[in-house]
Design an enzyme around this catalytic site. Structure first.
Site, PDB file in Angstrom:
ATOM      1  N   GLY A 111      -4.572  14.092 -14.509  1.00 60.44           N
ATOM      2  CA  GLY A 111      -5.587  13.946 -15.552  1.00 60.44           C
ATOM      3  C   GLY A 111      -5.836  15.258 -16.258  1.00 60.44           C
ATOM      4  O   GLY A 111      -5.634  16.338 -15.686  1.00 60.44           O
ATOM      5  N   ALA A 112      -6.279  15.148 -17.512  1.00 58.81           N
ATOM      6  CA  ALA A 112      -6.534  16.356 -18.300  1.00 58.81           C
ATOM      7  C   ALA A 112      -7.795  16.161 -19.141  1.00 58.81           C
ATOM      8  O   ALA A 112      -7.932  16.714 -20.225  1.00 58.81           O
ATOM      9  CB  ALA A 112      -5.331  16.662 -19.188  1.00 58.81           C
ATOM     10  N   GLY A 113      -8.734  15.372 -18.614  1.00 62.49           N
ATOM     11  CA  GLY A 113     -10.005  15.149 -19.308  1.00 62.49           C
ATOM     12  C   GLY A 113     -11.056  16.144 -18.834  1.00 62.49           C
ATOM     13  O   GLY A 113     -10.736  17.196 -18.274  1.00 62.49           O
ATOM     14  N   GLY A 114     -12.320  15.799 -19.052  1.00 60.06           N
ATOM     15  CA  GLY A 114     -13.423  16.705 -18.740  1.00 60.06           C
ATOM     16  C   GLY A 114     -13.484  17.084 -17.266  1.00 60.06           C
ATOM     17  O   GLY A 114     -13.715  18.252 -16.922  1.00 60.06           O
TER      18      GLY A 114
ATOM     19  N   GLY B 169     -14.570  10.782  -3.923  1.00 61.53           N
ATOM     20  CA  GLY B 169     -15.407  11.853  -4.465  1.00 61.53           C
ATOM     21  C   GLY B 169     -16.881  11.803  -4.093  1.00 61.53           C
ATOM     22  O   GLY B 169     -17.685  12.506  -4.711  1.00 61.53           O
TER      23      GLY B 169
ATOM     24  N   SER C 212     -28.387  10.757  -8.488  1.00 58.87           N
ATOM     25  CA  SER C 212     -28.956  12.110  -8.468  1.00 58.87           C
ATOM     26  C   SER C 212     -30.430  12.144  -8.053  1.00 58.87           C
ATOM     27  O   SER C 212     -30.816  13.020  -7.265  1.00 58.87           O
ATOM     28  CB  SER C 212     -28.772  12.794  -9.825  1.00 58.87           C
ATOM     29  OG  SER C 212     -27.394  12.992 -10.041  1.00 58.87           O
TER      30      SER C 212
ATOM     31  N   LYS D 258      -1.976  16.959 -23.710  1.00 65.24           N
ATOM     32  CA  LYS D 258      -3.291  17.402 -23.216  1.00 65.24           C
ATOM     33  C   LYS D 258      -3.121  18.224 -21.938  1.00 65.24           C
ATOM     34  O   LYS D 258      -3.832  19.200 -21.709  1.00 65.24           O
ATOM     35  CB  LYS D 258      -4.198  16.189 -22.954  1.00 65.24           C
ATOM     36  CG  LYS D 258      -4.855  15.684 -24.229  1.00 65.24           C
ATOM     37  CD  LYS D 258      -5.537  14.347 -24.045  1.00 65.24           C
ATOM     38  CE  LYS D 258      -6.771  14.388 -23.200  1.00 65.24           C
ATOM     39  NZ  LYS D 258      -7.376  13.035 -23.043  1.00 65.24           N
TER      40      LYS D 258
ATOM     41  N   LYS E  56     -22.240  16.042 -21.580  1.00 66.54           N
ATOM     42  CA  LYS E  56     -21.907  17.347 -20.986  1.00 66.54           C
ATOM     43  C   LYS E  56     -21.448  18.379 -22.022  1.00 66.54           C
ATOM     44  O   LYS E  56     -21.739  19.559 -21.886  1.00 66.54           O
ATOM     45  CB  LYS E  56     -20.839  17.187 -19.894  1.00 66.54           C
ATOM     46  CG  LYS E  56     -21.357  16.488 -18.632  1.00 66.54           C
ATOM     47  CD  LYS E  56     -20.289  16.443 -17.549  1.00 66.54           C
ATOM     48  CE  LYS E  56     -20.773  15.671 -16.328  1.00 66.54           C
ATOM     49  NZ  LYS E  56     -19.795  15.637 -15.246  1.00 66.54           N
TER      50      LYS E  56
ATOM     51  N   THR F   5     -25.232  13.991 -17.381  1.00 65.18           N
ATOM     52  CA  THR F   5     -24.089  13.143 -17.071  1.00 65.18           C
ATOM     53  C   THR F   5     -23.551  12.536 -18.369  1.00 65.18           C
ATOM     54  O   THR F   5     -23.997  12.894 -19.468  1.00 65.18           O
ATOM     55  CB  THR F   5     -24.458  12.116 -15.969  1.00 65.18           C
ATOM     56  OG1 THR F   5     -23.278  11.405 -15.615  1.00 65.18           O
ATOM     57  CG2 THR F   5     -25.539  11.155 -16.391  1.00 65.18           C
TER      58      THR F   5
END
Ligand code: NAP
Length: 272
Positions: free
Chosen positions: A125-128, A237, A16, A154, A65, A61
């Site tokens: 996926g089902a996380g953040g 990504g 960043s 989740k 969060k 990060t």
């Protein structure tokens, strides 16, 4: 000079500072941007200290969060929905919390020429990270959105959470229940970190699928490699990273940086 930070633990790997200084130089904006390692039990205290120094904002990060979400005085709709904040703006004594991850992903998908309207989309996926990308994806009117996760419950809970804003069918499921081809498959699990891919049925990805791994790396991630082996176009990504940063920069400075040149530069630097 306006001061910005990225707060995390660990944070030394963060790109960043490089990205935001690049944007600032390109747009002739006078600002400073530093990485700050925050002790795991001192996030709120650190932000209070920055307020006293009249900082202008920060990126957040891992693993802060959700804490950033809790301490924000005001939240954008997308941060409220994501339940997590990756960008804080400090203005007139108030902290505004935003989440630019999903918009970063969608902007990068458009940059890659991936159509979202009418698409059958599968989010792994089902996380953040998964939670953060769902609202911006649904805003682009896909025909169906399926969330698949190793811990099936989740995925089901997340699907229920997004149904209220969805204009299409949304459901949560396990990998073994997936049926048929998807137009776009987004890997929002952290499986690539451990060189694994989620256990997808053989027909989920084919040569007409577009595949996107939220993780990025100098060489193709294991998920990108798998998708390409099925004939699909696939991306990692890195573009999302730059595009979410551009969205944070826009929130802070009111100007939107160009991203193309920086993505190319980071890609070539990573390969050296
Ligand atoms: P998280 O909250 O810890 O969630 C991890 C998810 O991955 C869970 O759904 C978990 O399933 C699943 N998972 C982990 N290992 C797996 C495996 N071997 N097989 C199948 N599923 C597995 O993590 P996160 O914050 O959502 O982050 C996910 C990824 O997104 C990370 O790689 C992160 O680097 C990336 N990310 C990239 C950007 C960017 O700008 N490019 C931004 C944000 C995040 P269970 O629920 O069953 O445990």
């Amino acid at each position: 000079m306006d001061r910005y930070y990225v707060l995390g633990n660990p944070v030394e790997h963060s790109r960043s500072p490089y990205i935001h200084r690049f944007f600032a130089d390109a747009l002739h904006q006078k600002l400073s941007y530093e990485a700050r390692l925050v002790p795991l039990d001192a996030f709120e205290q650190t932000v209070e200290g920055l307020k006293k120094e009249h900082f202008s904002g920060c990126n957040i990060t891992v693993p802060f969060k959700e804490q950033a979400y809790r301490i924000a005085d005001d939240l954008t709709a997308r941060a409220e929905f994501a339940g997590a904040v990756n960008t804080l703006k400090y203005e007139n004594g108030r902290l505004l919390g935003d989440n630019t991850d999903g918009e970063g992903l969608v902007t990068d998908l458009m940059r890659c020429g991936v159509a979202l309207a009418g698409a059958r989309i599968l989010v792994l996926g089902a996380g953040g990270a998964a939670r953060g990308i769902l609202a911006p994806l649904l805003e682009r009117n896909p025909s169906e959105l399926v969330i698949a996760n190793r811990t099936v419950q989740k995925a089901e809970v997340l699907a229920e959470h997004v149904k209220s804003i969805a204009g299409c069918s949304v459901r949560g499921t396990g990998y073994d229940q997936l049926k048929g081809h998807f137009d776009l498959v987004i890997n929002a699990t952290s499986s690539s970190i451990s060189n694994n891919i989620p256990p997808l049925p053989a027909d989920t990805i084919d040569s007409s699928t577009r595949a996107y791994d939220l993780m990025y790396s100098p060489v193709d991630t294991v998920f990108v490699t798998y998708a390409k082996s099925k004939g699909a176009e696939a991306w990692d990504g890195l573009g999302m990273l730059v595009c979410q940063a551009a969205e944070s920069f826009f929130l802070w400075r009111g100007v939107r940086p160009e991203t193309e040149e920086l993505i190319r530069k980071l890609r070539s630097d990573m390969k050296k």
